[in-house]
Design a protein around this motif. Structure first.
Motif, PDB file in Angstrom:
ATOM      1  N   ARG A   1      16.979 109.885  -1.923  1.00 45.45           N
ATOM      2  CA  ARG A   1      16.940 111.078  -1.082  1.00 45.45           C
ATOM      3  C   ARG A   1      18.273 111.288  -0.363  1.00 45.45           C
ATOM      4  O   ARG A   1      18.751 112.415  -0.264  1.00 45.45           O
ATOM      5  CB  ARG A   1      15.811 110.950  -0.052  1.00 45.45           C
ATOM      6  CG  ARG A   1      14.407 111.050  -0.628  1.00 45.45           C
ATOM      7  CD  ARG A   1      13.382 111.351   0.467  1.00 45.45           C
ATOM      8  NE  ARG A   1      13.428 110.324   1.506  1.00 45.45           N
ATOM      9  CZ  ARG A   1      12.711 109.220   1.491  1.00 45.45           C
ATOM     10  NH1 ARG A   1      11.915 108.967   0.467  1.00 45.45           N
ATOM     11  NH2 ARG A   1      12.784 108.352   2.471  1.00 45.45           N
ATOM     12  N   CYS A   2      18.849 110.187   0.108  1.00 44.55           N
ATOM     13  CA  CYS A   2      20.164 110.293   0.770  1.00 44.55           C
ATOM     14  C   CYS A   2      21.230 110.785  -0.201  1.00 44.55           C
ATOM     15  O   CYS A   2      22.035 111.651   0.114  1.00 44.55           O
ATOM     16  CB  CYS A   2      20.542 108.928   1.359  1.00 44.55           C
ATOM     17  SG  CYS A   2      22.120 108.947   2.226  1.00 44.55           S
ATOM     18  N   PHE A   3      21.204 110.240  -1.443  1.00 48.82           N
ATOM     19  CA  PHE A   3      22.167 110.651  -2.452  1.00 48.82           C
ATOM     20  C   PHE A   3      21.958 112.117  -2.821  1.00 48.82           C
ATOM     21  O   PHE A   3      22.923 112.881  -2.969  1.00 48.82           O
ATOM     22  CB  PHE A   3      22.010 109.756  -3.682  1.00 48.82           C
ATOM     23  CG  PHE A   3      22.957 110.098  -4.808  1.00 48.82           C
ATOM     24  CD1 PHE A   3      22.504 110.774  -5.930  1.00 48.82           C
ATOM     25  CD2 PHE A   3      24.289 109.758  -4.728  1.00 48.82           C
ATOM     26  CE1 PHE A   3      23.367 111.093  -6.942  1.00 48.82           C
ATOM     27  CE2 PHE A   3      25.162 110.060  -5.745  1.00 48.82           C
ATOM     28  CZ  PHE A   3      24.692 110.741  -6.866  1.00 48.82           C
ATOM     29  N   CYS A 106      15.597 119.064   2.759  1.00 51.87           N
ATOM     30  CA  CYS A 106      15.174 117.813   3.415  1.00 51.87           C
ATOM     31  C   CYS A 106      13.687 117.846   3.749  1.00 51.87           C
ATOM     32  O   CYS A 106      12.957 116.874   3.535  1.00 51.87           O
ATOM     33  CB  CYS A 106      16.018 117.585   4.680  1.00 51.87           C
ATOM     34  SG  CYS A 106      17.757 117.199   4.363  1.00 51.87           S
ATOM     35  N   LEU A 107      13.183 118.997   4.272  1.00 52.00           N
ATOM     36  CA  LEU A 107      11.753 119.104   4.601  1.00 52.00           C
ATOM     37  C   LEU A 107      10.889 119.019   3.352  1.00 52.00           C
ATOM     38  O   LEU A 107       9.821 118.390   3.349  1.00 52.00           O
ATOM     39  CB  LEU A 107      11.502 120.431   5.316  1.00 52.00           C
ATOM     40  CG  LEU A 107      12.027 120.525   6.763  1.00 52.00           C
ATOM     41  CD1 LEU A 107      11.845 121.929   7.285  1.00 52.00           C
ATOM     42  CD2 LEU A 107      11.337 119.513   7.656  1.00 52.00           C
ATOM     43  N   ARG A 108      11.348 119.639   2.242  1.00 52.74           N
ATOM     44  CA  ARG A 108      10.562 119.590   1.004  1.00 52.74           C
ATOM     45  C   ARG A 108      10.469 118.161   0.455  1.00 52.74           C
ATOM     46  O   ARG A 108       9.414 117.712   0.001  1.00 52.74           O
ATOM     47  CB  ARG A 108      11.219 120.508  -0.033  1.00 52.74           C
ATOM     48  CG  ARG A 108      10.349 120.745  -1.261  1.00 52.74           C
ATOM     49  CD  ARG A 108      11.083 121.618  -2.276  1.00 52.74           C
ATOM     50  NE  ARG A 108      11.421 122.910  -1.747  1.00 52.74           N
ATOM     51  CZ  ARG A 108      12.665 123.311  -1.503  1.00 52.74           C
ATOM     52  NH1 ARG A 108      13.685 122.503  -1.727  1.00 52.74           N
ATOM     53  NH2 ARG A 108      12.901 124.504  -1.035  1.00 52.74           N
ATOM     54  N   VAL A 113       7.114 113.101  -0.392  1.00 52.93           N
ATOM     55  CA  VAL A 113       6.936 111.643  -0.238  1.00 52.93           C
ATOM     56  C   VAL A 113       5.666 111.335   0.545  1.00 52.93           C
ATOM     57  O   VAL A 113       4.868 110.450   0.182  1.00 52.93           O
ATOM     58  CB  VAL A 113       8.179 111.046   0.474  1.00 52.93           C
ATOM     59  CG1 VAL A 113       7.927 109.595   0.840  1.00 52.93           C
ATOM     60  CG2 VAL A 113       9.386 111.145  -0.432  1.00 52.93           C
ATOM     61  N   TRP A 114       5.405 112.085   1.647  1.00 53.90           N
ATOM     62  CA  TRP A 114       4.194 111.835   2.440  1.00 53.90           C
ATOM     63  C   TRP A 114       2.944 112.146   1.633  1.00 53.90           C
ATOM     64  O   TRP A 114       1.956 111.418   1.701  1.00 53.90           O
ATOM     65  CB  TRP A 114       4.236 112.705   3.686  1.00 53.90           C
ATOM     66  CG  TRP A 114       3.023 112.517   4.552  1.00 53.90           C
ATOM     67  CD1 TRP A 114       2.825 111.559   5.493  1.00 53.90           C
ATOM     68  CD2 TRP A 114       1.834 113.299   4.522  1.00 53.90           C
ATOM     69  NE1 TRP A 114       1.600 111.683   6.048  1.00 53.90           N
ATOM     70  CE2 TRP A 114       0.949 112.751   5.479  1.00 53.90           C
ATOM     71  CE3 TRP A 114       1.411 114.397   3.793  1.00 53.90           C
ATOM     72  CZ2 TRP A 114      -0.294 113.274   5.716  1.00 53.90           C
ATOM     73  CZ3 TRP A 114       0.173 114.918   4.040  1.00 53.90           C
ATOM     74  CH2 TRP A 114      -0.674 114.367   4.987  1.00 53.90           C
ATOM     75  N   TYR A 119      -1.939 110.226  -1.237  1.00 53.64           N
ATOM     76  CA  TYR A 119      -2.763 110.174  -2.441  1.00 53.64           C
ATOM     77  C   TYR A 119      -2.950 108.729  -2.920  1.00 53.64           C
ATOM     78  O   TYR A 119      -4.059 108.327  -3.312  1.00 53.64           O
ATOM     79  CB  TYR A 119      -2.094 111.004  -3.536  1.00 53.64           C
ATOM     80  CG  TYR A 119      -2.817 110.962  -4.864  1.00 53.64           C
ATOM     81  CD1 TYR A 119      -4.030 111.653  -5.047  1.00 53.64           C
ATOM     82  CD2 TYR A 119      -2.304 110.225  -5.934  1.00 53.64           C
ATOM     83  CE1 TYR A 119      -4.698 111.595  -6.250  1.00 53.64           C
ATOM     84  CE2 TYR A 119      -2.971 110.172  -7.140  1.00 53.64           C
ATOM     85  CZ  TYR A 119      -4.180 110.865  -7.296  1.00 53.64           C
ATOM     86  OH  TYR A 119      -4.839 110.809  -8.489  1.00 53.64           O
ATOM     87  N   GLN A 120      -1.901 107.917  -2.849  1.00 53.24           N
ATOM     88  CA  GLN A 120      -2.019 106.510  -3.247  1.00 53.24           C
ATOM     89  C   GLN A 120      -2.968 105.750  -2.326  1.00 53.24           C
ATOM     90  O   GLN A 120      -3.779 104.928  -2.793  1.00 53.24           O
ATOM     91  CB  GLN A 120      -0.633 105.861  -3.234  1.00 53.24           C
ATOM     92  CG  GLN A 120       0.291 106.344  -4.344  1.00 53.24           C
ATOM     93  CD  GLN A 120       1.658 105.724  -4.251  1.00 53.24           C
ATOM     94  OE1 GLN A 120       1.928 104.926  -3.336  1.00 53.24           O
ATOM     95  NE2 GLN A 120       2.536 106.055  -5.193  1.00 53.24           N
TER      96      GLN A 120
END
Length: 285
Positions: A1-3, A106-108, A113-114, A119-120
């Motif tokens: 995500r940072c990259f 960034c918000l998307r 991820v959340w 779901y997991q």
């Protein structure tokens, strides 16, 4: 995500820099064209002034041309200033669009991820419930089979004892009764042992499940804390890079402003010299 965020920021800054370079090249080309027209006009004005010296009777036309030249210079200055204001507005608009696009990306990413983690967690909870139900059903079926076998075995023993009682009478009846009582005690002992073994197995399985659940919960908590730290570091590094780029841009703007001021001073000095020589020429004339 940072990259990914870094690449998006680099791409946006590259597009903005390319647009700024194009605007700067356009501004330089406009300055060059204005300078070229100014040189042509100066050359024409010098030729016309030489011709006016040869024709003293046309002073009125000369004054009209001089006023027209002043108005043309003022008009060119006003057009250059309007072009500079338009370029600055375009720069600010591109910068605001780039910042809005970065915030949306960034918000998307954070929402995706959340949602995947949620779901997991739900799937893991459902699998645990199904595993417990299956284990309880397997225990019930196993106990039912054992009880059925014991019941059939006891029924067979009862039939044998009945035939033995009718065949051997009292002595055989007493011995069978003693054997049957011993068998009942043995069955009770076995049943008690089976219950103890089942209870031990149940407690052992529960302890193992609880320990696995506790380990998984600790791992999720650590991963969540690690993700928070990584997001905080990524935001801080992105902010630091944006501040460095902004500082470099401010330095470039200050340098450009200083150059413009120096150019304006040089141009005003040149105009003062021209006015001084023009006044001397008029006085001599």
């Amino acid at each position: 995500r940072c990259f990914y965020g870094q690449k998006i920021l680099q791409k946006t800054f590259g597009e903005w820099k390319e647009g700024w370079t194009v605007c700067r090249e356009r501004k330089l080309s406009l300055r060059a064209a204005n300078h070229y027209r100014h040189l042509l006009q100066n050359t024409t004005f010098k030729a016309w002034r030489a011709y006016a010296r040869q024709q003293p009777g046309k002073r009125n036309k000369y004054y009209v041309a001089e006023s027209h030249a002043k108005r043309q210079k003022l008009l060119r200055t006003w057009q250059c200033w309007l072009l500079y204001v338009h370029v600055q507005r375009t720069k600010h608009g591109m910068q605001s669009v780039a910042l809005a696009f970065r915030e949306r990306s960034c918000l998307r990413i954070s929402w995706a991820v959340w949602r995947r983690q949620h779901y997991q967690n739900c799937v893991r909870h459902k699998m645990n419930v199904w595993a417990l139900q299956h284990w309880a059903q397997s225990l019930q079926s196993r106990a039912w089979l054992q009880w059925r076998e014991l019941y059939l075995y006891s029924q067979n023993d009862k039939q044998k004892e009945t035939r033995a009682v009718t065949h051997h009478q009292h002595w055989e009846l007493k011995r069978c009764m003693e054997a049957w009582l011993g068998y009942l005690n043995l069955c009770r002992a076995k049943k008690h042992q089976n219950e103890l073994a089942q209870e031990h197995h149940r407690s052992r399985v529960m302890r193992r499940c609880f320990s696995e659940w506790r380990l998984s919960w600790e791992q999720r908590r650590r991963m969540h804390a690690h993700h928070k730290d990584v997001d905080r570091l990524a935001a801080r590094s992105a902010l630091r890079r944006v501040f460095v780029h902004w500082k470099h841009y401010v330095v470039l703007c200050a340098e450009e402003t200083r150059r413009c001021e120096l150019a304006g001073k040089h141009y005003r000095h040149h105009l003062l010299l021209l006015q001084k020589f023009w006044n001397r020429w008029k006085f001599r004339l």
